[in-house]
Design a protein around this motif. Structure first.
Motif, short mmCIF file in Angstrom:
data_model
loop_
_atom_site.label_atom_id
_atom_site.label_comp_id
_atom_site.label_asym_id
_atom_site.label_seq_id
_atom_site.Cartn_x
_atom_site.Cartn_y
_atom_site.Cartn_z
N PHE A 23 0.82 -1.21 0.00
CA PHE A 23 0.00 0.00 0.00
C PHE A 23 0.86 1.26 0.00
N LEU A 24 2.20 1.07 -0.01
CA LEU A 24 3.11 2.20 -0.10
C LEU A 24 4.05 2.00 -1.28
N ASP A 25 4.45 3.08 -1.91
CA ASP A 25 5.42 2.97 -2.99
C ASP A 25 6.84 2.98 -2.42
N ASP A 26 7.83 3.01 -3.28
CA ASP A 26 9.22 2.93 -2.82
C ASP A 26 9.65 4.15 -2.02
N GLN A 27 8.92 5.24 -2.15
CA GLN A 27 9.24 6.45 -1.38
C GLN A 27 8.37 6.56 -0.12
N ASN A 28 7.72 5.45 0.25
CA ASN A 28 6.92 5.41 1.46
C ASN A 28 5.67 6.29 1.35
N ASN A 29 5.17 6.48 0.12
CA ASN A 29 3.96 7.26 -0.10
C ASN A 29 2.79 6.34 -0.39
N ARG A 30 1.62 6.76 -0.01
CA ARG A 30 0.42 5.97 -0.27
C ARG A 30 0.18 5.84 -1.77
N LEU A 31 -0.18 4.63 -2.19
CA LEU A 31 -0.53 4.43 -3.58
C LEU A 31 -1.84 5.16 -3.88
N PRO A 32 -1.90 5.92 -4.97
CA PRO A 32 -3.08 6.77 -5.20
C PRO A 32 -4.38 5.99 -5.35
N GLN A 33 -4.33 4.75 -5.86
CA GLN A 33 -5.57 4.00 -6.05
C GLN A 33 -6.18 3.52 -4.73
N LEU A 34 -5.43 3.69 -3.64
CA LEU A 34 -5.93 3.22 -2.35
C LEU A 34 -6.50 4.34 -1.49
N ALA A 35 -6.62 5.51 -2.05
CA ALA A 35 -7.08 6.64 -1.26
C ALA A 35 -8.50 6.40 -0.73
N TYR A 36 -8.65 6.46 0.58
CA TYR A 36 -9.95 6.50 1.25
C TYR A 36 -10.83 5.26 1.00
N THR A 37 -10.24 4.13 0.70
CA THR A 37 -11.07 2.97 0.40
C THR A 37 -11.82 2.46 1.62
N ALA A 38 -11.34 2.75 2.82
CA ALA A 38 -12.08 2.32 4.01
C ALA A 38 -13.42 3.05 4.10
N SER A 39 -13.43 4.35 3.85
CA SER A 39 -14.70 5.06 3.90
C SER A 39 -15.56 4.74 2.69
N ASP A 40 -14.95 4.37 1.56
CA ASP A 40 -15.74 3.87 0.44
C ASP A 40 -16.59 2.69 0.90
N SER A 41 -15.96 1.78 1.63
CA SER A 41 -16.68 0.60 2.11
C SER A 41 -17.76 0.99 3.10
N PHE A 42 -17.48 1.99 3.93
CA PHE A 42 -18.50 2.46 4.87
C PHE A 42 -19.76 2.92 4.13
N TRP A 43 -19.60 3.80 3.14
CA TRP A 43 -20.77 4.33 2.44
C TRP A 43 -21.59 3.19 1.83
#
Length: 593
Positions: free
Chosen positions: A115-135
């Protein structure tokens, strides 16, 4: 006079007559009269009380109940509840398997689980998927009461993705599952699972919390210890069983703990780190599944000092797991837990300023772990801390169900913005509740939108404080708590209808404009009624406001509808959409009684 009262009166007169005979000397030595040896007539048997009967709901009563207990009623749910009755509905909800979030979130991860790239940044396709599931689950899941309870618990046992958790959607999703699975379980088990949750450990900074080191001056992190007592279980002051403050000898409130209690308890939560790795394994070397599995105890980093708090002492050299167990047992046994939790849960489901009697009844159910439904059937395990029984007590209490509550100006609550939106989506049957392509649903925290986003409160104090009293308001002048008023301001009051209108018209901005649109409401049932404004308003009054729309509100909406020509499908749809927005922004809808 009733049969029962007649029997009581007859028995009372017979007893009084017998007493008078005895007082006059009848039946005892020294009297001059004759003795009557005939035994007195036995009193008639008391009538057998009728068997208690379950509640039968009208459609409006069913809609009101579902407004309190779910993410919003729809026509099918109202009809089903009228047929089944609330007791069968409750039993069904308590037995429905939980709809969970983690696997949905993990399914969006790359094949290697990263879920992180080589620079320790969040992968963009994973943004906010937990709240997606909530809705999606809040709108479509069958286990509505469980989902609603999990959301209520998330506002008490608070974590937030507005933190380092923003890069770990699977960690947030695992916490959402923890609350969902524990929604009807025991509160003691729940606070233990929360303690071992990576989400809570990251959020309240006790992940890799270590024992004291006099050489470096390091001391255990106190964050979780403080909030566990202050916000999650006990509160700051001693409470009576009905939630009112216990006065001290000088009349002031009695503080429950001081700084020494916090420092003592902080030692308890040392030695916890990710499972499946070493205590200090670098982040990128930790197995991916460790981010959503319970923490492990590393005794080498745990404080084995004596730990004193809340009048109890855990002896030195007690192991880390045993120390946590004893500490949580001590906290859970405190008499504050029942009323402290009861009041906040009542606020989340029914009313913002519950009476002390209401809190006391719910707290008593928490303590006994069992609740007798109106039919006489009990729900609950019979063990203290049963949340299913506690929730039944909240929803079936005389304050919650009594008709007088709807006319009591001190009863009720603001519908929080998240629930207003989920209600719209459920009531008008959106075609698809997958929010992954919805730009606005990525983050609805802005006051120009909903002013609230699931699992993204601005702090551990939630979106609003349970004791919040709104200044400059009638509720404030009356000294009534009104938590949701803390996020009701000039911006959010306008932001909500604008947000709702965008979705009602089906013009919400998309992440990928070329993809299929979700969250489109058909308004099929409403369009069939739209030629007749009164018929349309009768329908919406049931669906959205359970029969509480005032004549003034109906007149204003009718005037607006009649401006639209109903002689085309477009005109009928426009009427249906306008009426829904106007009802859902009316005072009768915003204030739920």
């Amino acid at each position: 006079m009733s049969v029962h009262n007649t029997s009581v009166a007859r028995y009372f007169l017979l007893a009084l007559f017998a007493l008078a005979i005895t007082a006059c000397g009848g039946g005892s030595g020294g009297g001059t009269g004759t003795t009557d040896n005939t035994p007195p007539s036995a009193p008639p048997p008391a009538p057998i009380p009728p068997e208690p009967e379950p509640i039968v709901f009208t459609p409006n009563e069913a809609a009101r109940f579902l407004s309190q207990a779910t993410f919003g009623p729809n026509a099918a749910a109202i009809e089903a509840l009228v047929k089944s009755g609330p007791e069968d509905w409750l039993r069904g909800e308590l037995q429905t398997p939980p709809t969970l979030h983690l696997q949905d979130v993990l399914s969006r991860f790359p094949a290697d689980g990263s879920f992180l790239d080589d620079q320790n940044n969040r992968l963009p396709q994973l943004a906010y998927t937990a709240s997606d599931s909530f809705w999606e689950k809040a709108i479509t899941a069958d286990d509505q009461l469980r989902q609603r309870m999990a959301f209520a618990l998330s506002q008490i046992l608070v974590i937030s993705s507005q933190s380092d958790l923003s890069i770990a959607p699977q960690t947030v999703a695992a916490y959402m599952d923890l609350l969902t699975e524990g929604a009807f379980g025991n509160f003691r088990d729940l606070i233990e699972n929360v303690t071992y949750s990576p989400a809570m450990a990251v959020y309240l900074t006790y992940l890799r919390n270590q024992k004291s080191d006099p050489g470096s001056g390091r001391v255990p992190d106190e964050n979780y210890a403080r909030e566990l007592l202050q916000l999650f279980t006990l509160g700051l002051i001693e409470l009576n069983p009905d939630g009112t403050p216990t006065p001290g000898s000088d009349g002031s409130s009695i503080e429950l703990f001081g700084n020494s209690d916090i420092t003592g308890l902080a030692k308890v939560f040392t030695g916890l780190s990710f499972s499946g790795a070493g205590f200090n394994t670098p982040l990128l070397e930790i197995p991916y599944e460790s981010f959503y599995q319970p923490l492990s105890m590393f005794n080498a980093y745990h404080s084995f000092e004596e730990k004193s708090f809340l009048g109890t002492t855990i002896p030195a050299d007690t192991g880390g797991i045993q120390t946590i167990e004893r500490a949580l047992n001590t906290i859970f046994a405190h008499p504050n837990v029942g009323p402290f939790l009861a009041r906040q849960l009542i606020q989340r489901f029914v009313t913002s300023a519950p009476s002390a009697a209401y809190v006391g009844r719910v707290a008593a159910t928490f303590d006994t772990g069992s609740y007798a439904l109106p039919s006489g059937e009990a729900v609950g395990s019979g063990k203290r801390g049963d949340l299913g029984a506690t929730l039944a007590a909240i929803l079936f209490d005389t304050d919650a169900r009594g008709k007088s509550s709807q006319t009591n100006p001190e009863f009720g609550k603001l519908r929080e913005p998240i629930i207003r939106f989920t209600h719209w989506a459920r009531a008008f049957k959106v075609n698809n509740a997958d929010p992954s392509n919805e730009r606005l649903l990525r983050d609805t925290s802005s006051s120009e939108l909903l002013g609230q986003h699931p699992y993204r409160s601005p702090s551990v104090f939630n979106f609003y404080r349970p004791g919040y009293i709104a200044p400059g308001t009638e509720t404030g002048a009356a000294g009534l708590t009104a938590p949701e008023m803390q996020i009701a301001n000039a911006s959010t009051v306008m932001g909500y209808p604008n947000f709702l209108t965008v979705y009602t018209l089906g013009v919400s901005p998309l992440v990928d404009p070329g993809a299929a649109r979700a969250f489109e409401a058909s308004y099929t049932a409403e369009v069939t009624l739209a030629a007749n404004p009164q018929a349309l308003l009768d329908h919406l009054d049931l669906l959205l406001t359970y029969g509480t729309l005032s004549e003034d509100t109906r007149a204003r909406i009718t005037d607006a509808l009649e401006v639209i020509n109903p002689d085309s499908k477009t005109g009928l749809l426009s009427r249906a959409r306008l009426a829904s927005v106007m009802v859902m922004t009316s005072p009768e809808y915003i204030v739920m009684r």
